[in-house]
Design a protein around this motif. Sequence first.
Motif, PDB file in Angstrom:
ATOM      1  N   ALA A   1      14.075   8.060   7.506  1.00 51.06           N
ATOM      2  CA  ALA A   1      13.125   7.202   8.227  1.00 51.06           C
ATOM      3  C   ALA A   1      13.323   7.363   9.721  1.00 51.06           C
ATOM      4  N   THR A   2      12.892   8.473  10.254  1.00 53.70           N
ATOM      5  CA  THR A   2      12.964   8.599  11.710  1.00 53.70           C
ATOM      6  C   THR A   2      11.750   7.887  12.299  1.00 53.70           C
ATOM      7  N   CYS A   3      11.936   7.272  13.446  1.00 55.00           N
ATOM      8  CA  CYS A   3      10.864   6.459  14.045  1.00 55.00           C
ATOM      9  C   CYS A   3       9.599   7.288  14.244  1.00 55.00           C
ATOM     10  N   CYS A   4       8.458   6.671  13.974  1.00 47.49           N
ATOM     11  CA  CYS A   4       7.187   7.375  14.181  1.00 47.49           C
ATOM     12  C   CYS A   4       6.914   7.501  15.686  1.00 47.49           C
ATOM     13  N   GLY A   5       5.944   8.330  16.028  1.00 47.35           N
ATOM     14  CA  GLY A   5       5.633   8.578  17.437  1.00 47.35           C
ATOM     15  C   GLY A   5       5.236   7.317  18.185  1.00 47.35           C
TER      16      GLY A   5
ATOM     17  N   GLN B   1       4.885  -4.503   8.178  1.00 51.42           N
ATOM     18  CA  GLN B   1       3.892  -5.455   7.687  1.00 51.42           C
ATOM     19  C   GLN B   1       2.568  -4.717   7.568  1.00 51.42           C
ATOM     20  N   GLU B   2       2.098  -4.581   6.340  1.00 48.76           N
ATOM     21  CA  GLU B   2       0.882  -3.794   6.119  1.00 48.76           C
ATOM     22  C   GLU B   2      -0.349  -4.681   5.972  1.00 48.76           C
ATOM     23  N   ASN B   3      -1.518  -4.014   5.957  1.00 49.58           N
ATOM     24  CA  ASN B   3      -2.777  -4.727   5.868  1.00 49.58           C
ATOM     25  C   ASN B   3      -3.753  -3.862   5.080  1.00 49.58           C
TER      26      ASN B   3
ATOM     27  N   TYR C   1       0.824  -1.217   0.000  1.00 55.30           N
ATOM     28  CA  TYR C   1       0.000   0.000   0.000  1.00 55.30           C
ATOM     29  C   TYR C   1       0.853   1.259   0.000  1.00 55.30           C
ATOM     30  N   SER C   2       1.789   1.345   0.927  1.00 54.26           N
ATOM     31  CA  SER C   2       2.628   2.556   0.983  1.00 54.26           C
ATOM     32  C   SER C   2       3.825   2.462   0.041  1.00 54.26           C
ATOM     33  N   LYS C   3       4.234   1.244  -0.277  1.00 53.46           N
ATOM     34  CA  LYS C   3       5.450   1.008  -1.065  1.00 53.46           C
ATOM     35  C   LYS C   3       6.669   1.651  -0.399  1.00 53.46           C
ATOM     36  N   PHE C   4       6.618   1.690   0.926  1.00 50.46           N
ATOM     37  CA  PHE C   4       7.703   2.259   1.734  1.00 50.46           C
ATOM     38  C   PHE C   4       8.236   1.102   2.582  1.00 50.46           C
ATOM     39  N   CYS C   5       9.423   0.645   2.242  1.00 47.87           N
ATOM     40  CA  CYS C   5       9.961  -0.571   2.876  1.00 47.87           C
ATOM     41  C   CYS C   5      10.898  -0.183   4.007  1.00 47.87           C
TER      42      CYS C   5
ATOM     43  N   LEU D   1      -4.083  -1.300  10.732  1.00 43.08           N
ATOM     44  CA  LEU D   1      -3.444  -2.499  11.298  1.00 43.08           C
ATOM     45  C   LEU D   1      -1.989  -2.655  10.874  1.00 43.08           C
ATOM     46  N   CYS D   2      -1.499  -1.759  10.041  1.00 43.91           N
ATOM     47  CA  CYS D   2      -0.096  -1.851   9.610  1.00 43.91           C
ATOM     48  C   CYS D   2       0.817  -1.797  10.833  1.00 43.91           C
ATOM     49  N   MET D   3       1.874  -2.552  10.784  1.00 46.23           N
ATOM     50  CA  MET D   3       2.820  -2.598  11.910  1.00 46.23           C
ATOM     51  C   MET D   3       4.193  -2.161  11.440  1.00 46.23           C
ATOM     52  N   CYS D   4       4.791  -1.246  12.184  1.00 49.33           N
ATOM     53  CA  CYS D   4       6.114  -0.717  11.835  1.00 49.33           C
ATOM     54  C   CYS D   4       7.216  -1.742  12.068  1.00 49.33           C
ATOM     55  N   ALA D   5       8.280  -1.589  11.309  1.00 46.93           N
ATOM     56  CA  ALA D   5       9.436  -2.483  11.404  1.00 46.93           C
ATOM     57  C   ALA D   5      10.015  -2.518  12.818  1.00 46.93           C
ATOM     58  N   GLU D   6      10.092  -1.363  13.451  1.00 49.87           N
ATOM     59  CA  GLU D   6      10.691  -1.290  14.792  1.00 49.87           C
ATOM     60  C   GLU D   6       9.943  -2.171  15.778  1.00 49.87           C
ATOM     61  N   ARG D   7       8.589  -2.061  15.726  1.00 48.11           N
ATOM     62  CA  ARG D   7       7.805  -2.833  16.694  1.00 48.11           C
ATOM     63  C   ARG D   7       7.818  -4.321  16.372  1.00 48.11           C
TER      64      ARG D   7
HETATM   65  N1  THU Z   1       6.826   2.662   9.114  1.00 50.36           N
HETATM   66  C1  THU Z   1       7.711   1.937   9.848  1.00 50.36           C
HETATM   67  O1  THU Z   1       7.871   0.723   9.641  1.00 50.36           O
HETATM   68  N2  THU Z   1       8.405   2.576  10.828  1.00 50.36           N
HETATM   69  C2  THU Z   1       8.283   3.901  11.118  1.00 50.36           C
HETATM   70  O2  THU Z   1       8.855   4.370  12.109  1.00 50.36           O
HETATM   71  C3  THU Z   1       7.510   4.771  10.244  1.00 50.36           C
HETATM   72  C4  THU Z   1       6.571   4.080   9.308  1.00 50.36           C
HETATM   73  C5  THU Z   1       6.046   1.972   8.068  1.00 50.36           C
HETATM   74  C6  THU Z   1       4.588   1.814   8.406  1.00 50.36           C
HETATM   75  C7  THU Z   1       3.968   1.712   7.030  1.00 50.36           C
HETATM   76  O3  THU Z   1       4.020   0.351   6.627  1.00 50.36           O
HETATM   77  C8  THU Z   1       4.895   2.507   6.133  1.00 50.36           C
HETATM   78  O4  THU Z   1       6.092   2.700   6.865  1.00 50.36           O
HETATM   79  C9  THU Z   1       4.356   3.863   5.711  1.00 50.36           C
HETATM   80  O5  THU Z   1       3.964   4.610   6.818  1.00 50.36           O
END
Ligand code: THU
Length: 155
Positions: free
Chosen positions: A104-108, A58-60, A36-40, A65-71
């Motif tokens: 790619a700074t970590c999201c909140g 991992q997106e959905n 969906y985001s095409k942001f890896c 429900l998308c889950m960030c790489a960090e988590r």
């Molecule tokens: N995303 C991460 O994996 N880590 C972040 O800290 C920011 C965002 C992912 C979530 C989503 O799959 C995609 O990047 C676009 O937001």
Amino acid sequence: MTTPITFFNHLEDLDTESKYLVHKAKEATALAYAPYSKFCVGAALILEDGSVITGANQENASYPLCMCAERVALYAATATHPNQTILKIAVVAHKKNHKDLTPATCCGACRQVILEFEQRQKKPIEIIMFGTQNQWLKTTATALMPLGFGKESLE
Ligand code: THU
């Protein structure tokens, strides 16, 4: 007192362990599921026993429900190595089919989760990430979350 955020102009200026984690995080981007985001995004963390655990976003189709790489990496680490302190985590990202890294700074939400890990283990976690100024940043969740909400807020 150490600087809460240290900036590096080149990857080579980071210490060897950080460079290795960045390399593992880059590898992990190949496992992103991001139709969906095409942001890896890839994350790699190191535990005190030297184990390296990686994660990728991992997106959905149900977007929230998308889950960030960090988590993905942090929860995998605590689920499989429950008593190990997390020392450091590196996070990188690239757009699908682009090989160059993008900021790619970590999201909140991830900052909040890392903060809880820091508080649980009573030790800061070094975060290495590629910032919006195209500089590498080295910091901690505590430094990134002034007035953060934590367990003590509920007491
Ligand atoms: N995303 C991460 O994996 N880590 C972040 O800290 C920011 C965002 C992912 C979530 C989503 O799959 C995609 O990047 C676009 O937001």
